[in-house]
Design an enzyme around this catalytic site. Structure first.
Site, mmCIF file in Angstrom:
data_model
loop_
_atom_site.group_PDB
_atom_site.id
_atom_site.type_symbol
_atom_site.label_atom_id
_atom_site.label_comp_id
_atom_site.label_asym_id
_atom_site.label_seq_id
_atom_site.Cartn_x
_atom_site.Cartn_y
_atom_site.Cartn_z
ATOM 1 N N ASP A 317 0.438 -0.719 -6.110
ATOM 2 C CA ASP A 317 1.546 0.187 -5.876
ATOM 3 C C ASP A 317 2.732 -0.284 -6.739
ATOM 4 O OD1 ASP A 317 2.323 2.003 -2.850
ATOM 5 O OD2 ASP A 317 3.226 2.145 -4.845
ATOM 6 N N GLU A 515 8.933 8.014 1.908
ATOM 7 C CA GLU A 515 8.708 6.584 2.129
ATOM 8 C C GLU A 515 9.681 6.015 3.169
ATOM 9 O OE1 GLU A 515 7.490 5.862 -2.495
ATOM 10 O OE2 GLU A 515 7.316 4.191 -1.112
HETATM 11 C C1 GLC Z 1 5.316 4.672 -4.424
HETATM 12 C C2 GLC Z 1 4.304 4.972 -3.354
HETATM 13 C C3 GLC Z 1 2.954 5.394 -3.882
HETATM 14 C C4 GLC Z 1 3.132 6.116 -5.207
HETATM 15 C C5 GLC Z 1 3.680 5.119 -6.213
HETATM 16 C C6 GLC Z 1 3.956 5.754 -7.579
HETATM 17 O O1 GLC Z 1 6.128 3.589 -4.050
HETATM 18 O O2 GLC Z 1 4.086 3.979 -2.357
HETATM 19 O O3 GLC Z 1 2.348 6.230 -2.888
HETATM 20 O O4 GLC Z 1 1.884 6.624 -5.656
HETATM 21 O O5 GLC Z 1 4.860 4.482 -5.743
HETATM 22 O O6 GLC Z 1 5.034 6.646 -7.486
#
Ligand code: GLC
Length: 624
Positions: A317, A515
Site C-alpha cells: 500500500d 480512509e
Molecule cells: C491508499 C489505499 C489503497 C489505495 C492506495 C493507492 O492509501 O489504502 O486502497 O489503493 O493507497 O491509492
C-alpha cells in the site's frame, strides 16, 4: 457388447455435462490460465536482467511524486500509479489522463529491455478519478444487490472506461469484511459477511480481468487489503501524524483473532479472487495480533503464496513500509524478505531503489527473493500480453466513444435500483404517484452529486457539490424527470415551504470522506438533516426519507418522523435509478449487507454475534 454400451454411456454423460455448463449461464466456468504457465517465457528474460533492472521492476512511483520523467528509464521503473490526488498536471479530462499514461509507457519502452509499465489507479466504482466517467454505487450498495452477474457487468464496464485512457491496472476489488461501522472504509466492503466478499469479490475480479487478461478490454485487478483490514479493534488505529499522540480509532489498526478466525472471516475474498485468477494482491496497512501485514512472512509467503497458491505479485500500500518498525533499510528488508514483491513508493522511489540495491549487495535480501518477486511481476505482464512486441501499448482511442456513454450509464442505473433497501413503508406510501399536484423536496443531498458519489470520486476524499462531474443526475433531477408534466417539484434544502404539497422527499446523510478521515465515533444524523425532516413533517404531509451514506447510521428519530425510509448508500452518478424505484417502475429488491445498529453503544453489531438484536437485521429489506 458391454464395452460399447459403457463407451456410449460415457460419451452421453460427457456431452450432457458440456451442455449443462454452457446453458447454465455459469459465467464463472472459464478457469484462467495459471501465471506459472508463463515461466518458460519469463525465465529467459529474467536471466538477461541486471540487478538494477530487477529492482526497477519492483519499484512503483507516483505521477504526482515523479522527480523527472527520465527516472522511468534511469530507474527501470516497473510501474507508476496515480493515487487519490495525482491528476494530470494539465487538468482532468479523458485526453489528459490518456496523455499521461502514454507519456510514461513510451519512456518505459525506451529502456534496454523495453519491459512495459503497469499503470495503476483506484478505479473502485468506475474510473472514478476521471471527469465524465460513469460512477457506480460503492461496494456497500452492490453488496445489497446480492447479484454477482451484475457486479461482474459493472466491473467489466469499469475496466473498459479505465482502458479508454490506456491505464491497465485497477486497485480493486476491495474484499474487506468490515465489522465496525465506525470505520471510514466500511463502504468499500460488499458487506459484513465473508460470503459477500467471496461471491462478489470473485465477480468483480472476473469483470475487471475478463476470462483472459490478454483481452485489451481487461485490466489487472488487485484484491485488497490482505488481510483483516476491516476487523481492527476500536482504539488501535494509526497515528494522526508525527507531531501528535492522537490516533484514528480504527483505520490501519490491529486485528486480534486466532488464525482460524482470521481465515474464516477475512480470507474468503482472497480464496475466490485467486480462483478467479487475480494477478495482484495488496497487503494491508493494518496488523494481525501486533504484526504489520506488510511485514508478515506468515501471511504473505506461508499462507497466501504457499498454502493458497497465489502466483501473481504483491503490491504494497501507499508508503505502507514506513509503518514497519526500524529505519528505512530495515523496513524494506523486513517487507521484501516477508514476501512483498512491488513497493508503492510515491515520492521516495529513488531512495527505495538504492536501499534495496544495497541490501542485496550486503546479503540482507537474497537474490533468490529478488528473482522470485520479479518473476511474479513478469508473469503477470506476459499474461496481460504486454510483452507481445506486435501489440501497441498506447491507448485504444476507439474505446473513448463509449466513455461515460448512455449504455454504460444504463447499467449503473440498474445497479442503483438493485442496491436500494426499503427500511420502512407505512401506509404503503411507496410507490409514489407520478401525477401529484406538487412534490416538495428537501435535504442537503437532494441536489448534490458529490454526496451521491462519496469518497474516491474525482479526488481522493471526494467533495460535496451539484456538478462535481459531468453527465450525472441528482435525485432532485431524477424526480423532476420522472413525474408527469402537470406535477410541480419544489425544493428547499431545509425542507421549509412544504405546506400544500402532496408528498415530501428529504435526502440526507453523509458528506464524502475516504480512509481514516471517515473514522467516526458518532454516526447520528446531523442537526441540519433532522431539521429538514422536521420541517417537512410540520407541513402535515407524508414524508419519504432517502439516506445517502457509506454505512448504517443512527436513524431512530428520522424513522419516527417519516412514513417511508430508503437506504440508498452511495449510488454514484445515476440518481435516476432512485426515481425508478420510488415511483414504482421497478420493485425494490435490495437486502441489507450490514446489520443496522439501534445506537452507537451497540456498535460493532454483526450477524455473527452471539446475542444479536439490531434495529434491522442483515438481509432485511421491504418490497411491494
Ligand atoms: C491508499 C489505499 C489503497 C489505495 C492506495 C493507492 O492509501 O489504502 O486502497 O489503493 O493507497 O491509492
Amino acid at each position: 457388447m458391454r464395452t460399447s454400451a459403457v463407451f456410449i454411456l460415457l460419451v452421453f454423460v460427457f456431452l450432457a455435462c458440456q451442455i449443462f455448463s454452457i446453458t447454465s449461464g455459469d459465467t464463472t466456468s472459464a478457469k484462467p490460465k495459471s501465471f506459472s504457465s508463463y515461466d518458460s517465457q519469463v525465465e529467459p528474460l529474467l536471466a538477461k536482467m541486471t540487478l538494477e533492472e530487477k529492482i526497477g521492476q519492483m519499484t512503483q512511483a507516483e505521477h504526482g511524486g515523479m522527480k523527472d520523467i527520465k527516472d522511468v528509464e534511469y530507474y527501470f521503473l516497473g510501474s507508476v500509479l496515480s493515487g487519490g490526488n495525482s491528476d494530470p498536471e494539465t487538468g482532468n479530462s479523458l485526453s489528459s489522463w490518456t496523455e499521461v499514461y502514454e507519456r510514461y509507457q513510451s519512456r518505459a519502452l525506451k529502456t534496454r529491455l523495453a519491459i512495459p509499465l503497469l499503470y495503476g489507479i483506484d478505479a473502485l466504482h468506475g474510473n472514478n478519478n476521471v471527469l465524465g466517467a460513469v460512477i457506480f454505487p460503492h461496494n456497500i450498495g452492490l453488496g445489497c444487490t446480492r447479484n454477482p452477474q451484475l457486479v461482474e457487468k459493472v466491473s467489466k464496464i469499469t475496466a473498459e472506461e479505465v482502458r479508454a485512457t490506456g491505464i491497465n491496472w485497477a486497485f480493486a476489488p476491495c474484499v474487506t469484511v468490515p465489522q465496525d461501522d465506525r470505520w471510514g472504509r466500511t463502504y468499500e466492503g460488499f458487506g459484513e459477511t465473508p460470503e459477500l466478499a467471496r461471491t462478489l469479490g470473485e465477480a468483480a475480479v472476473r469483470g475487471l480481468q475478463g476470462d483472459d487478461l490478454m483481452n485489451p478490454l481487461s485490466v489487472l485487478a488487485c484484491a485488497k487489503h490482505f488481510a483483516g483490514d476491516g476487523g481492527t479493534i476500536f482504539g488501535t488505529g494509526v497515528s494522526k501524524g508525527p507531531n501528535t499522540s492522537e490516533h484514528w480509532p480504527l483505520d490501519r489498526g490491529d486485528v486480534r483473532l486466532s488464525e482460524k478466525e482470521l481465515r474464516e472471516l477475512h480470507l474468503q475474498g482472497y480464496v475466490s479472487a485467486i480462483k478467479a485468477g487475480v494477478g495482484s494482491i495488496m497487503p494491508s496497512y493494518s496488523s494481525w495480533n501486533g504484526v504489520k501485514c506488510s511485514g508478515s512472512k506468515r501471511l504473505m509467503t506461508e499462507i497466501l503464496k504457499g498454502e493458497m497458491g497465489f502466483e501473481g505479485f504483491l503490491i504494497s500500500d501507499y508508503n505502507a513500509l514506513d509503518e514497519l518498525p526500524g529505519d528505512s533499510k530495515s523496513q524494506i528488508a523486513q517487507s521484501i524478505n516477508a514476501g512483498m514483491d512491488m513497493v508503492m513508493v510515491p515520492e521516495k522511489y529513488r531512495e527505495f531503489y538504492s536501499n534495496l540495491k544495497s541490501l542485496v549487495n550486503e546479503g540482507k535480501v537474497p537474490m533468490t527473493r529478488i528473482d522470485d518477486a520479479v518473476k511474479r511481476i513478469l508473469r503477470v505482464k506476459f499474461a496481460m500480453g504486454l510483452m507481445d512486441k506486435k501489440r501497441s501499448l498506447m491507448a485504444d482511442r476507439n474505446l473513448q466513444k463509449n466513455f461515460g456513454s448512455a449504455e454504460h450509464r444504463a447499467v449503473a442505473r440498474e445497479s442503483v435500483r438493485q442496491s436500494l433497501v426499503v427500511l420502512k413503508n407505512d401506509k404503503k406510501l411507496l410507490p409514489l404517484s407520478k401525477k401529484p399536484a406538487r412534490i416538495h423536496m428537501g435535504g442537503k443531498s437532494a441536489d448534490d452529486l458529490g454526496n451521491q458519489c462519496g469518497g474516491w470520486t474525482i479526488s481522493w476524499q471526494g467533495q460535496s457539490g451539484k456538478d462535481i462531474t459531468p453527465g450525472g443526475t441528482t435525485i432532485l433531477q431524477a424526480v423532476q424527470n420522472a413525474v408527469s408534466k402537470g406535477t410541480k417539484v419544489t425544493f428547499s434544502k431545509d425542507g421549509s415551504g412544504a405546506n400544500g404539497a402532496d408528498v415530501g422527499i428529504v435526502v440526507v446523510g453523509e458528506t464524502p470522506y475516504a480512509e481514516m478521515f471517515g473514522d467516526s465515533t458518532d454516526l447520528s444524523l446531523s442537526k441540519e438533516d433532522l431539521a429538514a425532516i422536521t420541517n417537512m413533517k410540520k407541513a402535515g404531509i407524508p414524508v419519504l426519507v432517502i439516506l445517502l451514506s457509506g454505512r448504517p447510521m443512527i436513524i431512530n428519530e428520522a424513522l419516527e418522523q417519516c412514513d417511508a425510509f430508503i437506504a440508498a448508500w452511495l449510488p454514484g452518478t445515476e440518481g435516476q435509478g432512485v426515481a425508478d424505484v420510488i415511483f414504482g417502475d421497478f420493485k425494490p429488491t435490495g437486502k441489507l449487507s450490514f446489520s443496522w445498529p439501534r445506537s452507537m453503544s451497540q456498535i460493532p453489531v454483526n450477524i455473527s454475534d452471539k446475542s444479536y438484536n439490531p434495529l434491522f437485521k442483515y438481509g432485511y429489506g421491504l418490497t411491494w
